[in-house]
Design an enzyme around this catalytic site. Structure first.
Site, mmCIF file in Angstrom:
data_model
loop_
_atom_site.group_PDB
_atom_site.id
_atom_site.type_symbol
_atom_site.label_atom_id
_atom_site.label_comp_id
_atom_site.label_asym_id
_atom_site.label_seq_id
_atom_site.Cartn_x
_atom_site.Cartn_y
_atom_site.Cartn_z
ATOM 1 N N SER A 246 0.996 -1.456 0.161
ATOM 2 C CA SER A 246 0.112 0.066 0.368
ATOM 3 C C SER A 246 1.136 1.593 -0.408
ATOM 4 O O SER A 246 2.147 1.290 -0.543
ATOM 5 C CB SER A 246 -1.147 0.083 1.186
ATOM 6 O OG SER A 246 -0.175 0.385 2.431
ATOM 7 N N LYS A 247 0.409 2.844 -0.078
ATOM 8 C CA LYS A 247 1.170 3.886 -0.184
ATOM 9 C C LYS A 247 2.133 4.473 0.710
ATOM 10 O O LYS A 247 3.177 4.472 1.077
ATOM 11 C CB LYS A 247 0.058 4.758 0.462
ATOM 12 C CG LYS A 247 -0.328 5.095 -1.141
ATOM 13 C CD LYS A 247 -1.063 6.618 -0.822
ATOM 14 C CE LYS A 247 -1.815 6.754 -2.463
ATOM 15 N NZ LYS A 247 -3.200 7.679 -2.511
ATOM 16 N N ARG A 248 1.851 2.629 2.441
ATOM 17 C CA ARG A 248 2.649 2.932 3.000
ATOM 18 C C ARG A 248 4.092 2.490 2.654
ATOM 19 O O ARG A 248 5.167 2.764 3.884
ATOM 20 C CB ARG A 248 2.047 2.211 4.685
ATOM 21 C CG ARG A 248 1.135 2.868 5.097
ATOM 22 C CD ARG A 248 0.679 1.398 6.658
ATOM 23 N NE ARG A 248 0.390 0.863 5.329
ATOM 24 C CZ ARG A 248 1.001 -0.898 6.434
ATOM 25 N NH1 ARG A 248 1.788 -0.430 6.758
ATOM 26 N NH2 ARG A 248 0.457 -2.008 5.816
ATOM 27 N N GLY A 250 5.390 3.608 0.448
ATOM 28 C CA GLY A 250 6.242 4.091 -1.131
ATOM 29 C C GLY A 250 5.148 4.360 -1.804
ATOM 30 O O GLY A 250 4.267 3.966 -1.787
#
Ligand code: GLU
Length: 489
Positions: A246-248, A250
């Site tokens: 996920s966006k976590r 990067g």
């Protein structure tokens, strides 16, 4: 399964950008289609009008085209086939395979809560299946709101997944799913099946997150009297921490990788290996080699881990395979953004600039790093890496050595890599020190960094004037640094 050429499709919903998972799905469809001499269809599933946007469609198409994932048919837009989706649902109603459901959301909610309070799992209780067709029609004609549900038959739904093998679901666990919502709009499962039938799709290759939709879709195929395609579900992609990507973690959007300076062929190769293995330890493979080797036998059912270090390594390998001229073109946006680009790089200094790219490509891992690493060759002001300064420019002798090297190089007759090397080694011998004791500080002075291409090649590429100026600048920097350290004592 017929022996005819397969027809596969990539069916993104334009409710977000093309992310790594979507790109991997598109890529595996491409690989299978190309390997088997089949057809790749692009279908934009834009039925969620509120969340879909033209901008996302553009971004998805741009990402696919950047990666070289070329479709043969489409793009088709799912919203244009709504009439056909509805007609199929009504045909199922006509044949008694679907029924109208007049239960309101509130009524369903209340019954659901009661069931859950007993600790049981809720599934639509078929209250409206009991209505006879006359009453159902009468209430519908009196404009009472209703949705249309498929009647899930008893038994089991079994299919042979291309990745997971035989997979079966007990139909008792599947509720009578909605085909048309109360507002008349077709649901995803209906639209997807209807389009796959019309587009004569033979293989549905998509992410594991769709496994629970597959038995529902097979039930719809059967209700429509159509033969279901083969299904293949690709393993989840996890971040390095083994959590779902996920966006976590990067960058997740494909175009973000472009902006970071990755090459499309590197991401293509990397994504192909996310869940698929050609066997042996082959990793760097051309597009053609990947297509040649691709088969579902090599697709594992275990989750794949997205390892950014590996992608970066692959990118550096692909940079090395590009020519200096290629890299000059590819890295241009970063040179522009850094204010480093000069028209003469396409004109009188073209050869030199291409040679510079050749020199840097062995160490720079990203197109963006090429611009960063080129800076000291192009202008006098650049930063010194503090760790490199600590290691090589802090000693009392640094200024003296930099100055001695400067004077020696300034006094040479000709200036090339060999002349610079001979002069430096002679100087080291005269000073009674190892060549490295001149090379390391010189490297920091000339490139700002601890690692660089061979120092004599760097000197030759920079030219004597720039080398002398940068050695001077570094000597002044060390003096100022030592003075400041002295003041604060
Ligand atoms: N639009 C769906 C998605 O983006 C496609 C699912 C499918 O491939 O059937 O997840």
């Amino acid at each position: 399964m017929s022996a005819a050429a397969p027809r596969v499709r990539f069916a993104p919903s334009p409710t977000g950008y093309l992310h790594v998972g979507g790109a991997r799905t598109a890529l595996f469809n491409l690989l299978f289609a190309r390997r088997e001499g089949g057809v790749l269809i692009l279908r934009v599933e834009d039925t969620d009008i509120a969340r879909s946007s033209q901008e996302m469609v553009r971004e998805i198409l741009e990402g696919l085209s950047w990666l070289g994932i070329t479709h043969d048919e489409g793009p088709f837009y799912q919203s244009s086939y709504r009439g056909q989706h509805t007609a199929r649902a009504l045909a199922m109603l006509e044949e008694g395979k679907a029924y109208r459901c007049f239960c309101t959301a509130e009524a369903i909610d209340a019954r659901k809560r009661a069931v859950e309070q007993r600790g049981a799992v809720w599934k639509y209780d078929r209250a409206c299946l009991a209505l006879d067709s006359g009453e159902s029609r009468r209430r519908h004609e009196a404009s009472e709101p209703s949705c249309l549900r498929i009647r899930v038959p008893e038994g089991e739904t079994v299919y042979d997944d291309l990745v997971h093998g035989t997979t079966s679901f007990n139909n008792a666990d599947i509720e009578d799913l909605v085909l048309l919502r109360t507002d008349g709009s077709p649901t995803y499962n209906l639209s997807c099946v209807s389009d796959d039938i019309d587009m004569r799709v033979t293989h549905v290759i998509r992410g594991d997150d769709h496994i629970s939709n597959t038995p529902k879709q097979i039930i719809i195929y059967r209700a429509l009297g159509a033969e279901p395609p083969r299904f293949g579900h690709l393993p989840l992609i996890l971040g390095a921490d083994k959590k779902r990507l996920s966006k976590r973690h990067g960058a997740v959007s494909v175009m973000e990788y472009q902006r970071l300076g990755f090459l499309p062929e590197a991401l293509f190769n990397f994504l192909a290996l996310l869940g698929w293995s050609p066997g042996g330890d082959r990793e760097i493979m051309t597009r053609e080699e990947i297509i040649e080797a691709f088969s579902f036998e090599g697709v594992g059912s275990r989750s794949a881990v997205f390892d950014l270090d590996k992608l970066t390594w692959m990118n550096s390998e692909y940079l090395k395979r590009r020519t200096g001229a290629d890299l000059a073109t590819l890295a241009r946006p970063w040179f522009d953004a850094e204010g480093l680009w000069r028209p003469e790089f396409e004109d009188v200094r073209k050869e030199w600039f291409h040679a510079l790219m050749e020199l840097l490509k062995d160490r720079s891992r990203l197109l963006s790093e090429l611009a960063r690493d080129a800076r000291p060759f192009l202008q006098p002001e650049f930063e010194y890496d503090p760790a490199a300064v600590d290691k090589h420019l802090k000693s009392e002798t640094a200024v003296g050595r930099l100055t001695a090297l400067r004077d020696t190089l300034a006094g040479l007759n000709g200036f090339d890599a060999t002349a610079a090397e001979t002069a430096l080694r002679d100087l080291a011998a005269r000073l009674g020190i190892k060549a490295g004791e001149l090379i390391h500080p010189a490297r920091v002075a000339l490139t700002g960094r601890m690692v660089s291409p061979g120092i004599f090649a760097v000197m030759a590429m920079m030219g004597r004037e720039a080398v002398v100026a940068r050695l001077d600048r570094a000597a002044r920097f060390v003096e100022a640094d030592r003075a400041a350290a002295g003041d604060s004592r």
